[in-house]
Design a protein around this motif. Structure first.
Motif, PDB file in Angstrom:
ATOM      1  N   GLU A   1       0.800  -1.165   0.106  1.00  0.00           N
ATOM      2  CA  GLU A   1      -0.032  -0.201  -0.007  1.00  0.00           C
ATOM      3  C   GLU A   1       0.829   1.233   0.035  1.00  0.00           C
ATOM      4  O   GLU A   1       0.407   2.368  -0.718  1.00  0.00           O
ATOM      5  N   ALA A   2       2.203   1.180   0.740  1.00  0.00           N
ATOM      6  CA  ALA A   2       2.918   2.273   0.628  1.00  0.00           C
ATOM      7  C   ALA A   2       3.469   2.811  -0.726  1.00  0.00           C
ATOM      8  O   ALA A   2       3.825   4.049  -0.778  1.00  0.00           O
ATOM      9  N   THR A   3       3.246   2.167  -1.691  1.00  0.00           N
ATOM     10  CA  THR A   3       3.641   2.427  -2.877  1.00  0.00           C
ATOM     11  C   THR A   3       2.885   3.675  -3.354  1.00  0.00           C
ATOM     12  O   THR A   3       3.396   4.674  -4.255  1.00  0.00           O
ATOM     13  N   PHE A   4       1.758   3.862  -3.134  1.00  0.00           N
ATOM     14  CA  PHE A   4       0.891   5.283  -3.616  1.00  0.00           C
ATOM     15  C   PHE A   4       1.585   6.318  -2.793  1.00  0.00           C
ATOM     16  O   PHE A   4       1.244   7.505  -3.074  1.00  0.00           O
ATOM     17  N   GLY A   5       2.172   6.351  -1.721  1.00  0.00           N
ATOM     18  CA  GLY A   5       2.454   7.563  -0.830  1.00  0.00           C
ATOM     19  C   GLY A   5       1.382   8.188  -0.314  1.00  0.00           C
ATOM     20  O   GLY A   5       0.481   7.676   0.359  1.00  0.00           O
ATOM     21  N   ARG A   6       1.299   9.183  -0.481  1.00  0.00           N
ATOM     22  CA  ARG A   6       0.208  10.212  -0.056  1.00  0.00           C
ATOM     23  C   ARG A   6      -0.720  10.754  -1.192  1.00  0.00           C
ATOM     24  O   ARG A   6      -1.623  11.487  -0.954  1.00  0.00           O
ATOM     25  N   TRP A   7      -0.444  10.204  -2.187  1.00  0.00           N
ATOM     26  CA  TRP A   7      -1.410  10.375  -3.683  1.00  0.00           C
ATOM     27  C   TRP A   7      -2.171   9.110  -3.747  1.00  0.00           C
ATOM     28  O   TRP A   7      -1.631   8.063  -3.953  1.00  0.00           O
ATOM     29  N   PRO A   8      -3.526   9.310  -4.063  1.00  0.00           N
ATOM     30  CA  PRO A   8      -4.463   8.264  -4.008  1.00  0.00           C
ATOM     31  C   PRO A   8      -4.533   7.496  -5.356  1.00  0.00           C
ATOM     32  O   PRO A   8      -5.332   6.408  -5.509  1.00  0.00           O
ATOM     33  N   PHE A   9      -3.845   7.943  -6.405  1.00  0.00           N
ATOM     34  CA  PHE A   9      -3.918   7.340  -7.631  1.00  0.00           C
ATOM     35  C   PHE A   9      -2.632   7.364  -8.347  1.00  0.00           C
ATOM     36  O   PHE A   9      -1.960   8.480  -8.145  1.00  0.00           O
ATOM     37  N   LEU A  10      -2.344   6.765  -9.365  1.00  0.00           N
ATOM     38  CA  LEU A  10      -1.136   6.576 -10.216  1.00  0.00           C
ATOM     39  C   LEU A  10      -1.756   6.795 -11.804  1.00  0.00           C
ATOM     40  O   LEU A  10      -2.754   6.162 -11.873  1.00  0.00           O
ATOM     41  N   PHE A  11      -0.904   7.495 -12.468  1.00  0.00           N
ATOM     42  CA  PHE A  11      -1.358   7.320 -13.978  1.00  0.00           C
ATOM     43  C   PHE A  11       0.159   6.710 -14.575  1.00  0.00           C
ATOM     44  O   PHE A  11       1.132   7.159 -14.535  1.00  0.00           O
ATOM     45  N   LEU A  12      -0.524   5.713 -15.344  1.00  0.00           N
ATOM     46  CA  LEU A  12       0.554   5.066 -15.936  1.00  0.00           C
ATOM     47  C   LEU A  12       0.836   5.535 -17.411  1.00  0.00           C
ATOM     48  O   LEU A  12      -0.011   5.655 -18.266  1.00  0.00           O
ATOM     49  N   SER A  13       2.124   5.745 -17.735  1.00  0.00           N
ATOM     50  CA  SER A  13       2.283   6.015 -19.067  1.00  0.00           C
ATOM     51  C   SER A  13       2.504   4.984 -19.911  1.00  0.00           C
ATOM     52  O   SER A  13       2.601   3.809 -19.331  1.00  0.00           O
ATOM     53  N   GLY A  14       2.787   4.902 -21.281  1.00  0.00           N
ATOM     54  CA  GLY A  14       3.032   3.882 -22.024  1.00  0.00           C
ATOM     55  C   GLY A  14       4.307   3.155 -21.667  1.00  0.00           C
ATOM     56  O   GLY A  14       4.584   2.119 -22.159  1.00  0.00           O
ATOM     57  N   ASP A  15       5.095   3.822 -20.888  1.00  0.00           N
ATOM     58  CA  ASP A  15       6.436   3.235 -20.676  1.00  0.00           C
ATOM     59  C   ASP A  15       6.252   2.105 -19.764  1.00  0.00           C
ATOM     60  O   ASP A  15       6.876   0.990 -19.635  1.00  0.00           O
ATOM     61  N   VAL A  16       5.164   2.195 -19.045  1.00  0.00           N
ATOM     62  CA  VAL A  16       4.536   1.090 -18.189  1.00  0.00           C
ATOM     63  C   VAL A  16       3.512   0.053 -18.781  1.00  0.00           C
ATOM     64  O   VAL A  16       3.616  -1.154 -18.741  1.00  0.00           O
ATOM     65  N   THR A  17       2.450   0.750 -19.517  1.00  0.00           N
ATOM     66  CA  THR A  17       1.325   0.029 -19.869  1.00  0.00           C
ATOM     67  C   THR A  17       1.894  -0.960 -21.345  1.00  0.00           C
ATOM     68  O   THR A  17       1.208  -1.606 -21.463  1.00  0.00           O
ATOM     69  N   GLN A  18       2.908  -0.781 -21.505  1.00  0.00           N
ATOM     70  CA  GLN A  18       3.619  -1.541 -22.630  1.00  0.00           C
ATOM     71  C   GLN A  18       3.709  -3.004 -22.210  1.00  0.00           C
ATOM     72  O   GLN A  18       3.954  -3.989 -23.022  1.00  0.00           O
ATOM     73  N   PHE A  19       3.764  -3.472 -20.877  1.00  0.00           N
ATOM     74  CA  PHE A  19       3.722  -4.807 -20.164  1.00  0.00           C
ATOM     75  C   PHE A  19       2.548  -5.116 -19.803  1.00  0.00           C
ATOM     76  O   PHE A  19       1.560  -4.532 -19.141  1.00  0.00           O
ATOM     77  N   SER A  20       1.857  -6.146 -20.354  1.00  0.00           N
ATOM     78  CA  SER A  20       0.555  -6.411 -20.227  1.00  0.00           C
ATOM     79  C   SER A  20       0.046  -6.963 -18.866  1.00  0.00           C
ATOM     80  O   SER A  20      -1.163  -7.003 -18.632  1.00  0.00           O
ATOM     81  N   LYS A  21       1.025  -7.516 -18.184  1.00  0.00           N
ATOM     82  CA  LYS A  21       0.523  -8.061 -16.828  1.00  0.00           C
ATOM     83  C   LYS A  21       0.996  -7.280 -15.434  1.00  0.00           C
ATOM     84  O   LYS A  21       2.202  -7.041 -15.346  1.00  0.00           O
ATOM     85  N   LEU A  22       0.095  -6.482 -15.079  1.00  0.00           N
ATOM     86  CA  LEU A  22       0.455  -5.498 -14.045  1.00  0.00           C
ATOM     87  C   LEU A  22      -0.616  -5.845 -12.866  1.00  0.00           C
ATOM     88  O   LEU A  22      -1.774  -5.817 -13.051  1.00  0.00           O
ATOM     89  N   ARG A  23       0.079  -6.122 -11.680  1.00  0.00           N
ATOM     90  CA  ARG A  23      -0.934  -6.583 -10.438  1.00  0.00           C
ATOM     91  C   ARG A  23      -0.516  -5.480  -9.291  1.00  0.00           C
ATOM     92  O   ARG A  23       0.440  -5.419  -9.137  1.00  0.00           O
ATOM     93  N   TRP A  24      -1.710  -4.931  -8.690  1.00  0.00           N
ATOM     94  CA  TRP A  24      -1.562  -4.354  -7.461  1.00  0.00           C
ATOM     95  C   TRP A  24      -2.354  -4.917  -6.374  1.00  0.00           C
ATOM     96  O   TRP A  24      -3.520  -5.179  -6.571  1.00  0.00           O
ATOM     97  N   ARG A  25      -1.778  -5.192  -5.208  1.00  0.00           N
ATOM     98  CA  ARG A  25      -2.447  -5.527  -4.060  1.00  0.00           C
ATOM     99  C   ARG A  25      -3.307  -4.665  -3.498  1.00  0.00           C
ATOM    100  O   ARG A  25      -4.557  -4.944  -2.840  1.00  0.00           O
ATOM    101  N   ALA A  26      -2.939  -3.666  -3.304  1.00  0.00           N
ATOM    102  CA  ALA A  26      -3.492  -2.339  -2.599  1.00  0.00           C
ATOM    103  C   ALA A  26      -4.158  -1.507  -3.310  1.00  0.00           C
ATOM    104  O   ALA A  26      -4.781  -0.244  -3.273  1.00  0.00           O
ATOM    105  N   GLY A  27      -4.362  -1.793  -4.755  1.00  0.00           N
ATOM    106  CA  GLY A  27      -5.074  -0.789  -5.630  1.00  0.00           C
ATOM    107  C   GLY A  27      -6.001  -1.553  -6.930  1.00  0.00           C
ATOM    108  O   GLY A  27      -5.728  -2.750  -7.041  1.00  0.00           O
ATOM    109  N   PHE A  28      -6.820  -0.762  -7.726  1.00  0.00           N
ATOM    110  CA  PHE A  28      -7.341  -1.370  -8.749  1.00  0.00           C
ATOM    111  C   PHE A  28      -7.336  -0.351  -9.876  1.00  0.00           C
ATOM    112  O   PHE A  28      -7.084   0.704  -9.725  1.00  0.00           O
ATOM    113  N   ARG A  29      -7.238  -0.863 -11.138  1.00  0.00           N
ATOM    114  CA  ARG A  29      -6.725  -0.215 -12.225  1.00  0.00           C
ATOM    115  C   ARG A  29      -8.102  -0.194 -13.062  1.00  0.00           C
ATOM    116  O   ARG A  29      -8.862  -0.787 -13.380  1.00  0.00           O
ATOM    117  N   VAL A  30      -8.149   1.259 -13.610  1.00  0.00           N
ATOM    118  CA  VAL A  30      -9.187   1.425 -14.485  1.00  0.00           C
ATOM    119  C   VAL A  30      -8.273   2.415 -15.668  1.00  0.00           C
ATOM    120  O   VAL A  30      -8.100   3.229 -15.459  1.00  0.00           O
TER     121      VAL A  30
END
Length: 406
Positions: A47-76
């Motif tokens: 959960e600490a990966t989020f720091g004090r911001w409630p969301f992450l915006f993923l650029s193409g640098d990250v979304t180029q990888f098809s399998k991404l999983r967060w235990r403490a978050g959900f992706r939209v």
């Protein structure tokens, strides 16, 4: 290489793009493994990966990888939202604080940065999450020694590597000697070596730190993988009166650029009154505006910014690992002025840059390079040739690809 392998990548840091050195390093290695045909599954268990911001915006640098999983978050789509409602309130407070700082109503931030996710406590649920994904993998790549705290006995039967990034016990010692505090927190040499030894192999980013680990762990499998870079097609001498500094809001970057602004910048302005400085990266959030200095913030594409800069500076006074912005500047074909700290672990690069430790020399070297366009161009040509030879992905990461291929 042999058949495709499934590699699980265990990550604690907040990776959304190549916007900082550690993210760029990890993503470039993952891109290379992907190009080798391996299947990658990247997991964020904390959960600490989020720091004090409630969301992450993923650029193409990250979304180029098809399998991404967060235990403490959900992706939209390209967003990942925290499941913890408290973080949303903390984000609002932090946003108000930042606006007050930018408006000049306050001189320093009232709120504190969130503790680094690298050293955040690890719970049983975090370990179970990693185990549930990694048990079926052919190999595991741990990002940072701290991620080894998420490993279990299941790891004994799998090929595994850990990316050091930095030798943190040495880094902590350097900060302490200068009376500074590192946001990553303290770790002893024995604890760091214990964590590193749990992996099947260790990836060091530079030779000096690899040697230190070899002395502590003589039986460990240790390889060196400097960060690989896309190299510009031609030298870029840039504008005669424009400097560039690029850095995240990591403490070494903030300490370095503040040292430059307080000690070097006034001297340089006396020598070249028309000189300007552009600062790019999340370090801008922590800096105050001043005449001649443009705070660009996080920039999606650094190429045009590097292209127009006459000289790139790296005024670091503390830190460890390989200074990624040093490699980035040279790969852009730029003339650079750096401190000895910037060159730690890569003395071979000293012939490609101007090195200055005290403010007067730093100002003099910068002024000299700004005045000589042809010299900057010649330096860029030499730098590009060296970078193509020594910092290509094949040169830097081939052994990592072969390790997982078996």
């Amino acid at each position: 290489m042999s058949a495709q392998k499934k590699i699980v990548v265990v990550v604690r840091q907040r990776i959304v793009s190549k916007s900082n050195g550690s993210s760029r390093y990890l993503i470039s290695i993952l891109e290379y493994l992907k190009s080798c045909g391996h299947e990658l599954e990247i997991v964020w268990p904390l959960e600490a990966t989020f720091g004090r911001w409630p969301f992450l915006f993923l650029s193409g640098d990250v979304t180029q990888f098809s399998k991404l999983r967060w235990r403490a978050g959900f992706r939209v789509g390209n967003f990942v939202f925290s499941k913890n409602p408290k973080i949303y309130l903390l984000a609002l407070i932090a946003l108000i604080d930042r606006l007050l700082l930018k408006s000049g109503l306050i001189k320093r931030s009232i709120t504190k940065k969130a503790p680094s996710s690298l050293t955040a406590p690890v719970g049983d649920a975090d370990r179970r999450f990693v185990e549930s994904v990694a048990r079926s993998a052919d190999g595991v790549l741990f990002d940072y020694a701290f991620s080894m705290r998420l490993a279990g006995t299941w790891l004994n039967s799998k090929p595994s590597l850990v990316l050091m990034h930095d030798l943190f016990s040495k880094r902590d010692s350097e900060f302490t000697q200068q009376g500074l505090a590192d946001n990553y927190g303290a770790i002893s040499r024995d604890e760091e070596m214990s964590l590193l030894s749990q992996a099947g192999g260790i990836v060091a980013i530079q030779e000096d730190e690899a040697q230190e680990v070899r002395r502590a762990l003589p039986n460990a499998y240790i390889g060196i993988a400097p960060v690989a870079m896309e190299v510009a097609g031609a030298a870029q001498p840039g504008n005669d009166d424009l400097l560039l500094f690029v850095g995240s809001n990591a403490e070494p970057n903030l300490i370095g650029i503040r040292w430059f602004l307080e000690n070097v910048w006034p001297l340089l302005k006396e020598q070249r009154p028309t000189v300007r400085l552009e600062i790019a990266g999340s370090c801008c959030h922590e800096l105050m505006t001043q005449p001649g200095v443009s705070l660009l913030g996080v920039v999606p594409d650094l190429k045009p910014i590097y292209a127009r800069a006459g000289v790139v500076i790296s005024p670091l006074t503390v830190g460890s690992g390989l200074k990624v912005k040093l490699i980035e500047g040279l790969a852009a074909g730029k003339a650079m002025v750096v401190t000895p700290t910037t060159l730690q672990g890569v003395p071979a690069l000293s012939g490609l840059v101007s090195v200055a430790e005290d403010p007067a020399n730093f100002a003099n070297e910068t002024s000299r390079l700004l005045a000589e366009t042809e010299l900057r161009s010649a330096i860029g040509v030499h730098a590009l040739k060296y970078m193509r030879t020594h910092f290509s992905p094949d040169r830097a990461y081939d052994w990592i690809g072969r390790y997982f291929s078996g």
